[in-house]
Design a protein around this motif. Structure first.
Motif, short mmCIF file in Angstrom:
data_model
loop_
_atom_site.label_atom_id
_atom_site.label_comp_id
_atom_site.label_asym_id
_atom_site.label_seq_id
_atom_site.Cartn_x
_atom_site.Cartn_y
_atom_site.Cartn_z
N UNK A 1 -25.99 84.71 57.71
CA UNK A 1 -26.27 83.67 56.70
C UNK A 1 -25.00 83.31 55.95
N UNK A 2 -24.23 84.34 55.60
CA UNK A 2 -23.00 84.10 54.86
C UNK A 2 -22.03 83.26 55.69
N UNK A 3 -21.90 83.58 56.98
CA UNK A 3 -21.02 82.81 57.85
C UNK A 3 -21.51 81.37 57.97
N UNK A 4 -22.79 81.18 58.06
CA UNK A 4 -23.36 79.84 58.18
C UNK A 4 -23.12 79.05 56.90
N UNK A 5 -23.36 79.66 55.74
CA UNK A 5 -23.16 78.99 54.47
C UNK A 5 -21.70 78.64 54.25
N UNK A 6 -20.79 79.53 54.64
CA UNK A 6 -19.36 79.29 54.46
C UNK A 6 -18.92 78.10 55.29
N UNK A 7 -19.36 78.03 56.53
CA UNK A 7 -18.98 76.91 57.38
C UNK A 7 -19.48 75.59 56.80
N UNK A 8 -20.70 75.59 56.30
CA UNK A 8 -21.27 74.37 55.73
C UNK A 8 -20.50 73.98 54.48
N UNK A 9 -20.14 74.97 53.66
CA UNK A 9 -19.38 74.70 52.45
C UNK A 9 -18.02 74.12 52.77
N UNK A 10 -17.39 74.62 53.85
CA UNK A 10 -16.09 74.11 54.24
C UNK A 10 -16.18 72.64 54.64
N UNK A 11 -17.24 72.27 55.30
CA UNK A 11 -17.44 70.88 55.69
C UNK A 11 -17.58 70.01 54.45
N UNK A 12 -18.33 70.50 53.47
CA UNK A 12 -18.51 69.73 52.23
C UNK A 12 -17.18 69.60 51.48
N UNK A 13 -16.39 70.65 51.46
CA UNK A 13 -15.12 70.59 50.76
C UNK A 13 -14.18 69.60 51.43
N UNK A 14 -14.20 69.54 52.75
CA UNK A 14 -13.37 68.56 53.45
C UNK A 14 -13.81 67.15 53.08
N UNK A 15 -15.10 66.94 52.95
CA UNK A 15 -15.62 65.63 52.56
C UNK A 15 -15.17 65.27 51.15
N UNK A 16 -15.15 66.24 50.23
CA UNK A 16 -14.69 66.01 48.87
C UNK A 16 -13.21 65.66 48.86
N UNK A 17 -12.43 66.32 49.72
CA UNK A 17 -11.00 66.04 49.78
C UNK A 17 -10.76 64.60 50.24
N UNK A 18 -11.56 64.10 51.16
CA UNK A 18 -11.42 62.73 51.64
C UNK A 18 -11.71 61.74 50.50
N UNK A 19 -12.69 62.04 49.67
CA UNK A 19 -13.01 61.17 48.54
C UNK A 19 -11.85 61.13 47.56
N UNK A 20 -11.19 62.28 47.33
CA UNK A 20 -10.04 62.32 46.44
C UNK A 20 -8.89 61.46 46.98
N UNK A 21 -8.69 61.51 48.30
CA UNK A 21 -7.64 60.70 48.91
C UNK A 21 -7.92 59.22 48.72
N UNK A 22 -9.15 58.81 48.86
CA UNK A 22 -9.53 57.41 48.68
C UNK A 22 -9.25 56.98 47.25
N UNK A 23 -9.56 57.83 46.26
CA UNK A 23 -9.32 57.49 44.86
C UNK A 23 -7.83 57.35 44.58
N UNK A 24 -7.00 58.22 45.21
CA UNK A 24 -5.56 58.14 45.00
C UNK A 24 -5.00 56.85 45.60
N UNK A 25 -5.55 56.40 46.72
CA UNK A 25 -5.09 55.18 47.36
C UNK A 25 -5.41 53.96 46.50
N UNK A 26 -6.46 54.03 45.70
CA UNK A 26 -6.84 52.91 44.83
C UNK A 26 -5.80 52.68 43.74
#
Length: 162
Positions: free
Chosen positions: A108-133
């Motif tokens: 369960x911990x491995x599954x949750x960590x992988x899912x969290x990593x995907x979400x964090x990557x998505x958050x990083x993409x949103x930050x990049x978009x804001x910086x480009x603005x």
């Protein structure tokens, strides 16, 4: 000569209520799983419930005695293991169940960590978009801070009076 048959003494009033730990359908399913017929007798269900309840209570009391001997107020898992040390079948089953539980938690911990990593990557993409603005949000935040500072200065006198 046979010993005389003594009359049965009725149980005290506080023991007349039958307290059951398990629901009747649970016990019936348990009996069915171990080969009883589809509709077991109510007496059988009651007796099995009583036996299992007594076993659980006695097991907990023995584990508490082990903990008390170790000068601890709380019962630990090791107290139950120590109590079952002479019954290899039960101890093996408990150990197997604990290993399975650890394995499931690890998965369960491995599954949750992988899912969290995907979400964090998505958050990083949103930050990049804001910086480009061009940092439009940063300007808004600065204006908001200035307004809050001005409000504090206005009401500073009122706070000191009160």
């Amino acid at each position: 000569m046979a010993p005389p048959i003594l009359p049965r003494v009725p149980p005290p009033p506080h023991l007349k209520k039958i307290r059951t730990l398990f629901d009747q359908p649970q016990v019936e399913a348990f009996l069915l799983a171990f080969g009883d017929n589809d509709y077991p007798l109510p007496e059988t269900v009651r007796v099995l419930d009583e036996i299992v309840t007594d076993y659980i209570i006695e097991t907990c009391h023995e584990a508490a005695a082990v903990a008390h001997h170790a000068r601890r107020a709380k019962i630990k898992l090791d107290d139950f293991k120590f109590m079952l040390r002479r019954d290899t079948g039960k101890l093996g089953r408990v150990s197997e169940m604990l290993e399975t539980d650890k394995e499931l938690k690890r998965k369960r911990k491995a599954f949750d960590t992988d899912e969290g990593a995907v979400l964090q990557k998505g958050d990083a993409k949103e930050d990049e978009v804001e910086q480009k603005r061009g940092g439009e949000d940063d300007g808004r935040k600065k204006k908001k801070k200035k307004k809050e500072k001005v409000k504090k200065e206005r009401f500073a006198d009122d706070e000191s009076v009160v």
